[in-house]
Design a protein around this motif. Structure first.
Motif, PDB file in Angstrom:
ATOM      1  N   GLU A 127      -3.015 -15.880  24.433  1.00 17.11           N
ATOM      2  CA  GLU A 127      -2.655 -15.498  23.064  1.00 17.11           C
ATOM      3  C   GLU A 127      -1.247 -14.932  23.020  1.00 17.11           C
ATOM      4  O   GLU A 127      -0.771 -14.336  23.985  1.00 17.11           O
ATOM      5  CB  GLU A 127      -3.626 -14.442  22.524  1.00 17.11           C
ATOM      6  N   TRP A 128      -0.600 -15.089  21.911  1.00 12.65           N
ATOM      7  CA  TRP A 128       0.699 -14.475  21.646  1.00 12.65           C
ATOM      8  C   TRP A 128       0.461 -13.221  20.832  1.00 12.65           C
ATOM      9  O   TRP A 128      -0.559 -13.084  20.157  1.00 12.65           O
ATOM     10  CB  TRP A 128       1.569 -15.425  20.842  1.00 12.65           C
ATOM     11  N   PHE A 129       1.387 -12.301  20.878  1.00 14.93           N
ATOM     12  CA  PHE A 129       1.326 -11.067  20.085  1.00 14.93           C
ATOM     13  C   PHE A 129       0.044 -10.277  20.372  1.00 14.93           C
ATOM     14  O   PHE A 129      -0.634  -9.795  19.470  1.00 14.93           O
ATOM     15  CB  PHE A 129       1.453 -11.361  18.585  1.00 14.93           C
ATOM     16  N   THR A 130      -0.295 -10.160  21.649  1.00 19.92           N
ATOM     17  CA  THR A 130      -1.568  -9.534  22.018  1.00 19.92           C
ATOM     18  C   THR A 130      -1.626  -8.053  21.666  1.00 19.92           C
ATOM     19  O   THR A 130      -2.708  -7.547  21.364  1.00 19.92           O
ATOM     20  CB  THR A 130      -1.868  -9.731  23.508  1.00 19.92           C
ATOM     21  N   SER A 131      -0.515  -7.353  21.689  1.00 16.08           N
ATOM     22  CA  SER A 131      -0.530  -5.937  21.296  1.00 16.08           C
ATOM     23  C   SER A 131      -0.882  -5.808  19.824  1.00 16.08           C
ATOM     24  O   SER A 131      -1.708  -4.979  19.439  1.00 16.08           O
ATOM     25  CB  SER A 131       0.815  -5.268  21.569  1.00 16.08           C
TER      26      SER A 131
END
Length: 87
Positions: free
Chosen positions: A41-45
């Motif tokens: 996944e991208w932007f996990t934070s």
């Protein structure tokens, strides 16, 4: 577009508990972020923050067994999971 991951509710729980680093049977934001990272996944934070906010109804900073169904809804809507529930 196909779902990234299709699994039963029980399989989802088993997958998620792998990331319970402290063994408290609850999922923290960091643990959720780690789980999302394994999916590429991208932007996990950001996504882990959103997931926690959508599922943590008692606002204690973790997702426990009683709140897991809310995380399932988030995973279906936001993470493109296909979590099937059998009777």
């Amino acid at each position: 577009m196909e779902s990234k991951k299709e699994m039963t509710l029980e399989e989802f729980k088993e997958w998620l508990i792998q990331f319970d680093d402290d063994g408290d049977k609850r999922i923290s934001r960091d643990e959720l972020r780690d789980a999302l990272q394994t999916l590429g996944e991208w932007f996990t934070s950001w996504k882990s923050k959103q997931g926690l906010e959508s599922a943590d109804f008692n606002c204690n900073g973790v997702i426990d067994e009683n709140e897991l169904n809310y995380l399932v809804v988030f995973a279906k809507q936001t993470l493109d999971f296909n979590i099937v529930m059998y009777d």
